[in-house]
Design an enzyme around this catalytic site. Sequence first.
Site, mmCIF file in Angstrom:
data_model
loop_
_atom_site.group_PDB
_atom_site.id
_atom_site.type_symbol
_atom_site.label_atom_id
_atom_site.label_comp_id
_atom_site.label_asym_id
_atom_site.label_seq_id
_atom_site.Cartn_x
_atom_site.Cartn_y
_atom_site.Cartn_z
ATOM 1 N N LYS A 1 0.845 -1.148 0.045
ATOM 2 C CA LYS A 1 -0.108 0.131 0.215
ATOM 3 C C LYS A 1 1.012 1.239 -0.179
ATOM 4 O O LYS A 1 2.096 1.064 0.424
ATOM 5 C CB LYS A 1 -0.804 -0.028 1.272
ATOM 6 N N LYS B 1 -17.395 6.373 -4.066
ATOM 7 C CA LYS B 1 -17.158 5.757 -5.319
ATOM 8 C C LYS B 1 -17.962 4.225 -5.132
ATOM 9 O O LYS B 1 -18.396 3.816 -6.260
ATOM 10 C CB LYS B 1 -15.635 5.364 -5.389
ATOM 11 N N VAL B 2 -17.618 3.659 -4.046
ATOM 12 C CA VAL B 2 -18.400 2.286 -3.922
ATOM 13 C C VAL B 2 -19.740 2.247 -3.303
ATOM 14 O O VAL B 2 -20.594 1.572 -3.896
ATOM 15 C CB VAL B 2 -17.505 1.475 -3.062
#
Length: 352
Positions: free
Chosen positions: A76, A179-180
């Site tokens: 990440k 977004k989700v």
Amino acid sequence: MSVFTHNHEQVVFCHDRQSGLRAIIAVYSTALGPSLGGTRFYPYASEEEALHDVLELSRGMAYKNALAGLDLGGGKAVIWGDPDKDKSEPLLRAYGRFVQSLGGRYYTACDVGTYVQDMDVVAKETRYVTGRSESHGGAGDSSVLTAYGVFQGMRAAAEHRWGTPSLAGRRVGVSGLGKVGKHLTRHLLDDGASVVATDVSGRALDWASATYPQLDLVDSNEELIEQEIDVYAPCALGGALNDETVPKLRAKIVAGAANNQLAHPGVEKLLADRDVLYAPDYVVNSGGVIQVADEIEGFNFARAKERAGRIYDTTRQILQVADAEGAPPALAADRLAERRMAEVGRLRTILV
């Protein structure tokens, strides 16, 4: 678990004074292959907070990629700054140079504060990037299959709890309409669920009200968790399940897109004690990484969606194992991920 016990393989601090880039790349594990995980662009209060986040997120990516069946490890990155003020072409390209310097040990993609257009810029300096726009040969917006995977995981949890893999007639609380969350809301409504939602952004609430007038909207997550809901779907930042929120939660299932939903070790026991079924976040939200990982071998949406659909089966298996072993689902998921990393990772010691 303390971040200092995570045993990361590599942590790289990236600083380019001229562009203003301050970033950290963390590689947790390459046991299954090159690490893959998104880049979070966020105005952290301190470097310590940014480091804590990237260590937690990279560890989660290793477990997520393992249970998603990917031959990829976990990594990440975080960029410390305000994406609305600090993001620029020089900064993103400087970041791409740092990614390239790792020689393929880390593939980057989108996350909070970064978008497909940003990955197109990063890709000008590195080939180790996924989640690019379709016009640049990429997979496009990974939130599409993230939401689809969360929905599949939620269906598996519903079957485990109520005997049917459907949310029809159930009331679902969605925290975060970004977004989700917006895609997840559509899946839920299409399945016959009713949805109550919240978001910190007034713009997101206005969009939801105009797009789905049948939604019930509340002012805060605190108000949402106290609603009469069957399922709670955290789809914003991590730490949504903690010592304060769990005792107030009325839902019987938690299944959402946010990473690191459990604020600290022990929260999974609080959920179990209240008979709340927790679908582990890094299992159900792995549709996005499945989508961007598919891009590495030449993106095919139908293939990626079929793989994301298997999140239903994986979630179902984890919940069954948890019952059989008398363990919280989060612990059962960890054990399965660790087993795959150990068993498949061991094969790399065989000389060919």
